[in-house]
Design a protein around this motif. Structure first.
Motif, PDB file in Angstrom:
ATOM      1  N   PHE A 210      35.785  21.249 -41.425  1.00  0.00           N
ATOM      2  CA  PHE A 210      34.975  21.028 -40.232  1.00  0.00           C
ATOM      3  C   PHE A 210      35.384  19.738 -39.537  1.00  0.00           C
ATOM      4  O   PHE A 210      35.768  18.766 -40.174  1.00  0.00           O
ATOM      5  N   GLY A 211      35.286  19.751 -38.215  1.00  0.00           N
ATOM      6  CA  GLY A 211      35.548  18.552 -37.446  1.00  0.00           C
ATOM      7  C   GLY A 211      34.424  17.542 -37.568  1.00  0.00           C
ATOM      8  O   GLY A 211      33.419  17.769 -38.247  1.00  0.00           O
ATOM      9  N   LYS A 212      34.598  16.438 -36.913  1.00  0.00           N
ATOM     10  CA  LYS A 212      33.636  15.341 -36.981  1.00  0.00           C
ATOM     11  C   LYS A 212      32.265  15.803 -36.504  1.00  0.00           C
ATOM     12  O   LYS A 212      32.141  16.547 -35.538  1.00  0.00           O
ATOM     13  N   ILE A 213      31.226  15.334 -37.205  1.00  0.00           N
ATOM     14  CA  ILE A 213      29.849  15.634 -36.828  1.00  0.00           C
ATOM     15  C   ILE A 213      29.290  14.448 -36.052  1.00  0.00           C
ATOM     16  O   ILE A 213      29.286  13.312 -36.542  1.00  0.00           O
ATOM     17  N   TYR A 214      28.809  14.715 -34.855  1.00  0.00           N
ATOM     18  CA  TYR A 214      28.233  13.671 -34.007  1.00  0.00           C
ATOM     19  C   TYR A 214      26.703  13.700 -34.114  1.00  0.00           C
ATOM     20  O   TYR A 214      26.120  14.610 -34.701  1.00  0.00           O
ATOM     21  N   ARG A 215      26.082  12.705 -33.546  1.00  0.00           N
ATOM     22  CA  ARG A 215      24.623  12.626 -33.628  1.00  0.00           C
ATOM     23  C   ARG A 215      23.957  13.801 -32.923  1.00  0.00           C
ATOM     24  O   ARG A 215      22.859  14.211 -33.270  1.00  0.00           O
ATOM     25  N   SER A 216      24.600  14.338 -31.910  1.00  0.00           N
ATOM     26  CA  SER A 216      24.040  15.483 -31.191  1.00  0.00           C
ATOM     27  C   SER A 216      25.187  16.238 -30.525  1.00  0.00           C
ATOM     28  O   SER A 216      26.310  15.731 -30.439  1.00  0.00           O
ATOM     29  N   GLY A 217      24.893  17.448 -30.101  1.00  0.00           N
ATOM     30  CA  GLY A 217      25.876  18.206 -29.349  1.00  0.00           C
ATOM     31  C   GLY A 217      27.060  18.693 -30.152  1.00  0.00           C
ATOM     32  O   GLY A 217      28.187  18.677 -29.654  1.00  0.00           O
ATOM     33  N   ASN A 218      26.845  19.157 -31.401  1.00  0.00           N
ATOM     34  CA  ASN A 218      27.963  19.570 -32.248  1.00  0.00           C
ATOM     35  C   ASN A 218      28.340  21.043 -32.087  1.00  0.00           C
ATOM     36  O   ASN A 218      29.418  21.437 -32.529  1.00  0.00           O
ATOM     37  N   ARG A 219      27.478  21.828 -31.499  1.00  0.00           N
ATOM     38  CA  ARG A 219      27.794  23.245 -31.327  1.00  0.00           C
ATOM     39  C   ARG A 219      29.071  23.392 -30.510  1.00  0.00           C
ATOM     40  O   ARG A 219      29.222  22.813 -29.437  1.00  0.00           O
ATOM     41  N   GLY A 220      30.008  24.180 -31.031  1.00  0.00           N
ATOM     42  CA  GLY A 220      31.291  24.359 -30.380  1.00  0.00           C
ATOM     43  C   GLY A 220      32.390  23.478 -30.942  1.00  0.00           C
ATOM     44  O   GLY A 220      33.545  23.605 -30.529  1.00  0.00           O
ATOM     45  N   ARG A 221      32.049  22.588 -31.891  1.00  0.00           N
ATOM     46  CA  ARG A 221      33.084  21.780 -32.533  1.00  0.00           C
ATOM     47  C   ARG A 221      34.002  22.682 -33.359  1.00  0.00           C
ATOM     48  O   ARG A 221      33.629  23.770 -33.798  1.00  0.00           O
ATOM     49  N   ASP A 222      35.192  22.192 -33.631  1.00  0.00           N
ATOM     50  CA  ASP A 222      36.177  22.980 -34.358  1.00  0.00           C
ATOM     51  C   ASP A 222      35.829  23.098 -35.834  1.00  0.00           C
ATOM     52  O   ASP A 222      35.320  22.155 -36.459  1.00  0.00           O
ATOM     53  N   PHE A 223      36.119  24.269 -36.387  1.00  0.00           N
ATOM     54  CA  PHE A 223      35.988  24.515 -37.820  1.00  0.00           C
ATOM     55  C   PHE A 223      36.961  25.620 -38.191  1.00  0.00           C
ATOM     56  O   PHE A 223      37.447  26.372 -37.329  1.00  0.00           O
ATOM     57  N   ALA A 224      37.263  25.717 -39.476  1.00  0.00           N
ATOM     58  CA  ALA A 224      38.161  26.772 -39.959  1.00  0.00           C
ATOM     59  C   ALA A 224      37.870  27.040 -41.424  1.00  0.00           C
ATOM     60  O   ALA A 224      37.575  26.106 -42.187  1.00  0.00           O
ATOM     61  N   PHE A 225      37.923  28.306 -41.817  1.00  0.00           N
ATOM     62  CA  PHE A 225      37.795  28.706 -43.210  1.00  0.00           C
ATOM     63  C   PHE A 225      39.194  29.120 -43.674  1.00  0.00           C
ATOM     64  O   PHE A 225      39.637  30.252 -43.447  1.00  0.00           O
ATOM     65  N   VAL A 226      39.904  28.188 -44.294  1.00  0.00           N
ATOM     66  CA  VAL A 226      41.332  28.329 -44.567  1.00  0.00           C
ATOM     67  C   VAL A 226      41.566  29.023 -45.903  1.00  0.00           C
ATOM     68  O   VAL A 226      40.958  28.664 -46.924  1.00  0.00           O
ATOM     69  N   LEU A 227      42.470  30.008 -45.905  1.00  0.00           N
ATOM     70  CA  LEU A 227      42.855  30.708 -47.129  1.00  0.00           C
ATOM     71  C   LEU A 227      44.071  30.026 -47.737  1.00  0.00           C
ATOM     72  O   LEU A 227      45.099  29.857 -47.068  1.00  0.00           O
TER      73      LEU A 227
END
Length: 443
Positions: free
Chosen positions: A282-299
């Motif tokens: 998961f990308g960096k988590i901010y205090r607010s407005g995190n919806r839409g941040r980058d993430f990946a479930f890597v195999l």
């Protein structure tokens, strides 16, 4: 093993602990909280739940010697028989009400695992592992690693921040390193596996082979930061001796905002087979407005090769960041993966293709927004915790994932019936289930 009928065992509180600290369950604002954390099950159908209960140390009377006035912070592991009856509870994490010291140090990101011989492993960040007897009566072995702000405590003697067991008994672990920029102290940064036949037990600390590294900013590392049990290319992982490319580099290639991964995190990896694993990043988590941040479930396979990712989640419309739902669980016996967030329950096969999407916007699945996905049992059941009602829901997953919605709907109906029966049995107060029948072991 055929999936069992869904039932709803509670996350219980020992009556003696509440009495010792004079906790009033009717006072919701009495500066105390209870939280379900994790659950696992055995091949035989026994279940272990992990929970936390704490009272603020800033409440009035914190400095008093009377346990009824002091703050506290305990972890509890409860063992349930296959029929859902609690048989034993281990209480640990701090000095007990009578002054006895705890044999177990706690941390963040806690989880349980049942090893092939039935031993229960409790793991916590950054890389502490404690082994307990199956009946929870005693601690068998401990390996601890000082946390982020314990930089003067020395390197310790760690093992893993999390453990998942594959069908062949291999240990899939997340481990930590010191001095990985931009962090202070120790943080989870490696995915590693044991070799077949390795046994984690008192006096036996099997080596782990690193297969993935989240970051490689190691300019501040020294020889003292290397641990001999985590190895790559025949030597302890450290500095430039680590799997390459890093997971950060892999996922940044297709990221909308690649710099976010520079301060991101990886979550507990899950096994999809003896030689295939999924690592949530998961990308960096901010205090607010995190919806839409980058993430990946890597195999990733057991040689460290990236085999793709779990596909199909919409970065915005199905974002795990909305409720900070970062868990992916695997069913390595059947090659499947599952994820639950505020927008739906999702299922994949081991090739990364999504096979089922259950939107929580549709009835009766709106109730899933109150649950957190914890694990998948050897019998192929999903374990979910209701964060307000403190109950565990077991969902038997059918062989045909296309029929998973019917199975979930049936499990939710069974949950409602089971909850009604438990209310008659326990008479809960504010959804707290007090038990005085199971043996209590202070560890």
């Amino acid at each position: 093993m055929t999936p069992t009928t869904p039932h709803t065992p509670p996350f219980v509180l020992p009556a003696g602990l509440l009495a010792a600290h004079r906790v009033d369950l009717t006072l919701a604002a009495d500066w105390w909280r209870f939280e379900p954390c994790h659950a696992v099950a055995t091949q035989a159908g026994e279940t272990y739940t992990l929970s936390r209960v704490w009272r603020s140390r800033f409440r009035a009377g914190t400095g008093a010697t009377d346990p009824g006035e002091r703050g506290f912070d305990y972890r509890m592991i409860t063992r349930f028989a296959p029929d859902g009856t609690p048989t034993a509870t281990a209480v640990f994490g701090q000095q007990h009400a009578d002054g006895a010291a705890s044999a177990i140090t706690t941390g963040q990101g806690e989880s349980l695992a049942v090893l092939p011989d039935g031993t229960v492993a409790y793991c916590a960040n950054p890389a502490s592992t404690h082994l307990m007897a199956p009946d929870l009566s005693r601690v068998l072995a401990s390996w601890s690693m000082p946390g982020e702000f314990e930089t003067d405590a020395g390197p310790g003697d760690p093992y893993a921040a999390s453990i998942a067991v594959t069908p062949a008994g291999r240990l899939l672990c997340m481990t930590s390193e010191y001095r990985i920029a931009p962090w202070h102290g120790a943080h989870p940064n490696l995915v590693a596996v044991s070799e077949p036949g390795a046994v984690l037990a008192p006096g036996s600390k099997p080596p782990l082979r690193a297969i993935a590294s989240f970051r490689a900013d190691t300019g501040r590392q020294t020889d003292a930061d290397l641990y001999p049990h985590v190895r790559f290319d025949g030597a302890p992982v450290g500095r430039d001796n680590r799997p390459s490319p890093t997971l950060t580099e892999v996922v940044s290639r297709h990221a909308v905002c690649a710099p976010d991964y520079a301060e991101g995190r990886m979550h507990r990896p899950a096994a999809l087979a003896d030689d295939l694993f999924v690592v949530p990043v998961f990308g960096k988590i901010y205090r607010s407005g995190n919806r839409g941040r980058d993430f990946a479930f890597v195999l990733v396979d057991d040689r460290g090769a990236v085999r793709g990712r779990l596909e199909g989640l919409h970065r915005i419309g199905e974002s795990p960041f909305t409720g900070h739902d970062f868990t992916v669980v695997g069913d390595p016996h059947r090659g499947r993966a599952f994820h639950l967030n505020r927008y739906g329950l999702f299922a994949w096969t081991a090739d990364g293709r999504m096979r089922c999407r259950i939107p929580t916007s549709e009835k009766p699945f709106t109730a899933l927004t109150k649950f957190e996905l914890l694990d998948c049992t050897p019998a192929g059941e999903l374990l979910l915790a209701h964060g307000q009602q403190n109950l565990l829901l077991r969902v038997p997953v059918p062989e045909d994932l296309a029929t998973l919605p019917d199975a979930v709907a049936g499990a939710l109906t069974a949950y409602a019936r089971g909850r009604s029966a438990l209310k008659k049995q326990y008479d809960p107060v504010n959804w707290h289930w007090v038990d005085n029948s199971a043996a209590v072991h202070r560890l």
